[in-house]
Design an enzyme around this catalytic site. Structure first.
Site, PDB file in Angstrom:
ATOM      1  N   CYS A 224      -2.192  -6.794   4.699  1.00 47.81           N
ATOM      2  CA  CYS A 224      -2.571  -5.163   3.630  1.00 47.81           C
ATOM      3  C   CYS A 224      -4.056  -5.915   3.966  1.00 47.81           C
ATOM      4  O   CYS A 224      -4.616  -6.550   3.373  1.00 47.81           O
ATOM      5  CB  CYS A 224      -2.107  -5.424   2.586  1.00 47.81           C
TER       6      CYS A 224
ATOM      7  N   CYS B 262      -5.006  -6.143   0.291  1.00 53.71           N
ATOM      8  CA  CYS B 262      -4.855  -7.219  -0.977  1.00 53.71           C
ATOM      9  C   CYS B 262      -4.131  -8.822  -0.016  1.00 53.71           C
ATOM     10  O   CYS B 262      -4.323  -9.969  -0.048  1.00 53.71           O
ATOM     11  CB  CYS B 262      -3.893  -7.532  -2.658  1.00 53.71           C
TER      12      CYS B 262
ATOM     13  N   CYS C  30       1.843  -0.575  -0.287  1.00 53.46           N
ATOM     14  CA  CYS C  30       1.627  -2.538   0.084  1.00 53.46           C
ATOM     15  C   CYS C  30       2.694  -2.779  -1.317  1.00 53.46           C
ATOM     16  O   CYS C  30       2.288  -1.957  -2.293  1.00 53.46           O
ATOM     17  CB  CYS C  30       0.425  -3.208  -0.402  1.00 53.46           C
TER      18      CYS C  30
ATOM     19  N   CYS D  93       0.070  -4.716  -3.576  1.00 53.83           N
ATOM     20  CA  CYS D  93      -1.293  -3.972  -4.710  1.00 53.83           C
ATOM     21  C   CYS D  93      -1.480  -2.102  -4.387  1.00 53.83           C
ATOM     22  O   CYS D  93      -2.184  -1.489  -4.832  1.00 53.83           O
ATOM     23  CB  CYS D  93      -2.699  -3.648  -3.386  1.00 53.83           C
TER      24      CYS D  93
ATOM     25  N   CYS E  42       5.250   3.499  10.485  1.00 60.01           N
ATOM     26  CA  CYS E  42       3.074   4.538  11.080  1.00 60.01           C
ATOM     27  C   CYS E  42       2.541   4.303  10.394  1.00 60.01           C
ATOM     28  O   CYS E  42       2.114   4.980   9.289  1.00 60.01           O
ATOM     29  CB  CYS E  42       3.606   6.222  11.643  1.00 60.01           C
TER      30      CYS E  42
END
Length: 126
Positions: free
Chosen positions: A41, A44, A89, A92, A112
């Site tokens: 991510c 984070c 995510c 976060c 996607c």
């Protein structure tokens, strides 16, 4: 790489991760990324996808058939007059993209993802 302080997000990353935006199809360099490694991510640092789950979907966005267990969460997205499943995510809550039921076997799912929401770390780098 875990969750914690990161480099500041670019305006486009902020728009995607925090305001549920998207990037233009075909615009991410990660579409052509073929090396072994892990996608994290960009908001984070949480590990989200491993490279052996990435495939060429033809959609114009980096696509994966499965996330790392527990790395992402989904919610129903009814914006823009469509019903979709949003992926974010688990750490976060940053918007990553959407999951669709048209992926390859064995899972049949296509995660996607917006390339700007991801950071790629090659396996051959410490």
């Amino acid at each position: 790489m875990g969750c914690g302080p990161r480099e500041p997000l670019t305006p486009d990353q902020e728009r995607i991760l925090r305001q549920h935006g998207t990037e233009r199809p075909g615009s991410s360099p990660l579409n052509d990324e073929k090396r072994a490694g892990v996608y994290h991510c960009a908001g984070c640092g949480k590990a989200l996808f491993v490279s052996d789950t990435k495939y060429e979907s033809g959609s114009g966005w980096p696509s994966f058939f499965a996330p790392i267990e527990g790395a992402v969460e989904t919610t129903r997205d009814t914006r823009h007059g469509m019903i979709r499943t949003e992926v974010h995510c688990a750490a976060c809550k940053g918007h990553l993209g959407h999951v669709f039921p048209d992926g390859p076997p064995p899972m049949g799912e296509r995660y996607c993802m917006n390339g700007l929401a991801l950071d790629f770390y090659p396996a051959d780098q410490p």
